[in-house]
Design a protein around this motif. Structure first.
Motif, PDB file in Angstrom:
ATOM      1  N   TRP A  54       5.378  14.985  -3.873  1.00  0.00           N
ATOM      2  CA  TRP A  54       5.124  13.975  -4.885  1.00  0.00           C
ATOM      3  C   TRP A  54       3.783  14.235  -5.913  1.00  0.00           C
ATOM      4  O   TRP A  54       3.965  14.129  -7.011  1.00  0.00           O
ATOM      5  N   LEU A  55       2.940  15.071  -4.938  1.00  0.00           N
ATOM      6  CA  LEU A  55       1.837  15.256  -6.052  1.00  0.00           C
ATOM      7  C   LEU A  55       2.034  16.575  -6.872  1.00  0.00           C
ATOM      8  O   LEU A  55       1.658  16.663  -7.856  1.00  0.00           O
ATOM      9  N   ASP A  56       3.014  17.397  -6.331  1.00  0.00           N
ATOM     10  CA  ASP A  56       3.218  18.748  -7.131  1.00  0.00           C
ATOM     11  C   ASP A  56       4.102  18.023  -8.534  1.00  0.00           C
ATOM     12  O   ASP A  56       3.754  18.580  -9.364  1.00  0.00           O
ATOM     13  N   VAL A  62       1.060  -1.247   0.084  1.00  0.00           N
ATOM     14  CA  VAL A  62      -0.146  -0.062  -0.142  1.00  0.00           C
ATOM     15  C   VAL A  62       0.986   1.162   0.133  1.00  0.00           C
ATOM     16  O   VAL A  62       1.667   1.522   0.836  1.00  0.00           O
ATOM     17  N   VAL A  63       0.602   2.255  -0.828  1.00  0.00           N
ATOM     18  CA  VAL A  63       1.391   3.286  -0.983  1.00  0.00           C
ATOM     19  C   VAL A  63       0.541   4.696  -0.469  1.00  0.00           C
ATOM     20  O   VAL A  63      -0.573   4.614  -1.093  1.00  0.00           O
ATOM     21  N   VAL A  64       1.036   5.198   0.414  1.00  0.00           N
ATOM     22  CA  VAL A  64       0.213   6.344   0.918  1.00  0.00           C
ATOM     23  C   VAL A  64       0.744   7.589   0.769  1.00  0.00           C
ATOM     24  O   VAL A  64       2.109   7.715   1.285  1.00  0.00           O
ATOM     25  N   VAL A  65       0.273   8.666   0.093  1.00  0.00           N
ATOM     26  CA  VAL A  65       0.838   9.919  -0.217  1.00  0.00           C
ATOM     27  C   VAL A  65      -0.039  10.840   0.595  1.00  0.00           C
ATOM     28  O   VAL A  65      -1.291  11.136   0.587  1.00  0.00           O
ATOM     29  N   HIS A  66       0.611  11.615   1.294  1.00  0.00           N
ATOM     30  CA  HIS A  66      -0.043  12.776   2.266  1.00  0.00           C
ATOM     31  C   HIS A  66      -0.405  13.694   1.389  1.00  0.00           C
ATOM     32  O   HIS A  66       0.079  14.254   0.078  1.00  0.00           O
ATOM     33  N   GLU A  67      -1.505  14.391   1.741  1.00  0.00           N
ATOM     34  CA  GLU A  67      -2.023  15.375   0.743  1.00  0.00           C
ATOM     35  C   GLU A  67      -1.362  16.675   0.496  1.00  0.00           C
ATOM     36  O   GLU A  67      -1.423  17.464  -0.483  1.00  0.00           O
ATOM     37  N   ASN A  68      -0.181  16.901   1.234  1.00  0.00           N
ATOM     38  CA  ASN A  68       0.660  18.128   1.258  1.00  0.00           C
ATOM     39  C   ASN A  68       2.049  17.554   0.678  1.00  0.00           C
ATOM     40  O   ASN A  68       2.968  18.155   0.593  1.00  0.00           O
TER      41      ASN A  68
END
Length: 72
Positions: free
Chosen positions: A50-52, A41-47
């Protein structure tokens, strides 16, 4: 690394045995009741940065595999 005292060695052996027993129990539990959601499971925090990075990918590159380790 310094040698462990007899007390520390005994505590380490007890902890190792407890961890091993828990791992064995977890394996038995999974064999008896396997999960459909097993796997990584890969969890990416909303901040997360990697999202940018993901948002900056050009549409023409969307089908190319991403290599996160390489610098551009």
């Amino acid at each position: 690394m310094a040698k462990l005292t007899k007390e520390q060695q005994k505590e380490l052996e007890i902890l190792a045995a407890e961890i091993e027993a828990e791992a064995i129990q977890m394996k038995i539990d999974y064999e008896q009741t396997p999960s459909e959601e097993s796997g990584s499971v890969v969890v990416v925090h909303e901040n997360s940065e990697w999202l940018d990075i993901a948002q900056d990918i050009d549409e023409s590159d969307k089908d190319k595999p991403m290599n996160w380790d390489e610098e551009e």
